[in-house]
Design an enzyme around this catalytic site. Structure first.
Site, PDB file in Angstrom:
ATOM      1  N   SER A   1      -8.065  -7.590   8.160  1.00  0.00           N
ATOM      2  CA  SER A   1      -7.901  -8.008   9.547  1.00  0.00           C
ATOM      3  C   SER A   1      -8.630  -9.319   9.839  1.00  0.00           C
ATOM      4  O   SER A   1      -8.333  -9.987  10.813  1.00  0.00           O
ATOM      5  CB  SER A   1      -8.441  -6.909  10.457  1.00  0.00           C
TER       6      SER A   1
ATOM      7  N   LYS B   1       0.817  -1.221   0.000  1.00  0.00           N
ATOM      8  CA  LYS B   1       0.000   0.000   0.000  1.00  0.00           C
ATOM      9  C   LYS B   1       0.845   1.262   0.000  1.00  0.00           C
ATOM     10  O   LYS B   1       1.845   1.355   0.727  1.00  0.00           O
ATOM     11  CB  LYS B   1      -0.893   0.027   1.254  1.00  0.00           C
TER      12      LYS B   1
END
Lengths: 295, 202
Positions: A237, A82
């Site tokens: 997550s 990212k």
């Protein structure tokens, strides 16, 4: 003819190869190997998963290149990383490292409040988030070779992922009923390049691959997004914040392949252990919402 | 003709669309029972480790190996890797292969995504299926984190090479493998070749 590298065909081609797959957030080499072993079609190399970014706060930036290199060396599947929205130097660094895909991501703290990265200048493909058709087509106009609906990262609550996927798919459906002259006005209203609006109407889908992201925590969540019409899912997550990551990762991979087979979905959903605890999107304060980042 | 496309992961939709244009019936293969009554099978591009893992989970590896012993199978990119008898550059602990093609492939021979490329290559076998305007068999090929064939056995016919001689397309009787992605372009000749020269004769 000589070989041409970094063309849009080659960039969107990698996105095509990821379809029907699960891209998993990993923070170290060991997690990357667990993800690969479970059947992930790619991994996203991160320092902190979104749920931890939420808890710890502070500025979230590109990961330490050392971490990314360790993950690239650990697995043979594609590795994504990212960069902050608008931070084209982080993107240059990630390209120099040889990552396979860059996610210009709202999960990190934006570096520019008006501009996204000009992704045409890179040989490495980019994936970008969107909440609606206009945002998706603006990103494609800037050179994104893949789109993901944003959802609300780090919550384990699928409601925003559903909202954004339904928005994009619903808007495309409406677009297909429009007269040509209505499309000019519509393009203006949603702030999207007219040519891409027209192309989307003709195709009946986005001109690039579209995954779902942000809040997928169970095999059922993943299959729900697939049945809504996305090409694959990102799980952040949801895997490594759960009780049994390897088992859950495998179950989500199976759910994405067999997303219409309720018998298999029932089987893979059994005995997965604790899902990530999560937070409802409703309970987030205005400033805690990540999906609103992006212009 | 009824052709199955392995639909565990990857670019199976594109193969199905091309088969439909050519008048074949295309079906998605996810479980062993889906292999019944097929005249041929395509294993698409995607991640070979993901496909291998999913094939293993649902008992597809042995049925696919049995199928490919006698019936037409075409693998593109990841599909070529799965159809090969030997592969290097695999993940730690190896990955399940279906096998059948007497070749050695290198999994990411050309490097990472920034090294992915497009190129015109010569595939003389296509001349038989060629369009009148293109009698040579020149084919615009797209390579995405692609494998290459390093060694071929005596029964293997080379279908395509890069200008530098690297082998990127092979055929061994009813089995075919290419390292690139004919499903991504608009050129139908490789699909037509598979249907007419391999499936129709099987």
């Amino acid at each position: 003819m000589e070989r041409s590298t970094g063309t849009f065909t080659v960039k969107s081609g990698l996105a095509d190869m990821l379809k029907g797959g699960v891209i998993m957030d990993v923070t170290n080499a060991e997690q990357a190997r667990i993800a690969e072993e479970a059947g992930a079609c790619a991994v996203m190399a991160l320092e902190r998963v979104p749920a931890d970014i939420r808890v710890q706060g502070g500025v979230a930036r590109m990961s330490d290149p050392q971490k990314i290199i360790e993950i690239m060396e650990a697995v043979t599947i594609p590795v994504m990383a990212k960069a902050r929205i608008g931070h084209f130097v982080e993107a240059q660094i990630l390209e120099a490292l040889g990552v396979d895909f860059i996610d210009e991501s709202e999960v990190l703290t934006p570096a520019d409040e008006a501009h996204h990265i000009n992704k045409w200048e890179f040989k490495v493909p980019f994936v970008c988030g969107c909440r609606n058709l206009g945002e998706a087509l603006r990103r494609i106009g800037e050179g994104a070779a893949m789109i993901r609906t944003k959802g609300e990262a780090g919550t384990g609550d699928v409601v925003e992922a559903v909202r954004h996927a339904r928005a994009v798919i619903g808007e495309i459906r409406r677009l297909q009923t429009m007269a040509p002259e209505e499309m000019f006005t519509y393009a203006k209203e949603i702030g999207a390049p007219y040519d891409l609006v027209k192309m989307t109407a003709a195709l009946g889908r986005l001109p690039v691959v579209n995954f779902a992201a942000g809040g997928v925590a169970t095999p059922a969540d993943a299959a729900l997004m697939m049945q809504l019409g996305v090409d694959g899912v990102f799980v952040g997550s949801g895997i490594f914040k759960s009780g049994n990551p390897a088992h859950r990762a495998q179950a989500i991979v199976k759910a994405v392949t067999h997303y219409r087979d309720a018998r298999i979905l029932a089987e893979v959903s059994r005995n997965l252990g604790e899902a990530m605890v999560g937070r409802t999107v409703e309970s987030l304060a205005e400033g805690e919402r990540i999906a609103v980042r992006g212009w | 003709m009824k052709i199955g496309v392995l639909a565990l992961q990857g670019a199976f939709r594109e193969h199905i669309a091309k088969l439909n244009v050519l008048g074949a019936t295309a079906t998605e293969v996810r479980l062993p029972a889906d292999l019944d009554d097929l005249d041929g099978l395509i294993i698409p591009g995607g991640e070979s480790t993901t496909m291998g893992r999913l094939a293993q989970s649902y008992g597809l590896v042995a049925p696919l190996a049995t199928f490919s012993r006698s019936r037409p199978v075409w693998g593109t990119c990841a599909g070529l890797i799965l159809l090969s008898d030997r592969a290097t550059g695999q993940k730690k602990g190896g990955q399940p292969l279906i096998g059948g093609l007497d070749v050695l492939v290198d999994r990411n021979y050309f490097g990472r995504q920034v090294d992915s490329f497009e190129v015109d290559l010569e595939a003389p076998a296509l001349a038989t299926a060629a369009r009148p305007e293109d009698p040579t068999g020149s084919f615009h090929a797209i390579f995405i984190r692609a494998p290459a064939v390093l060694e071929v056995g005596p029964a293997v016919e080379v279908l395509a090479r890069l200008p530098d001689g690297v082998i990127v397309g092979v055929r061994q009787g009813h089995l075919m493998g290419v390292a690139f992605h004919p499903e991504l372009g608009s050129d139908l000749r490789f699909h037509r070749y598979f249907l007419q020269n391999i499936c129709a004769n099987a």
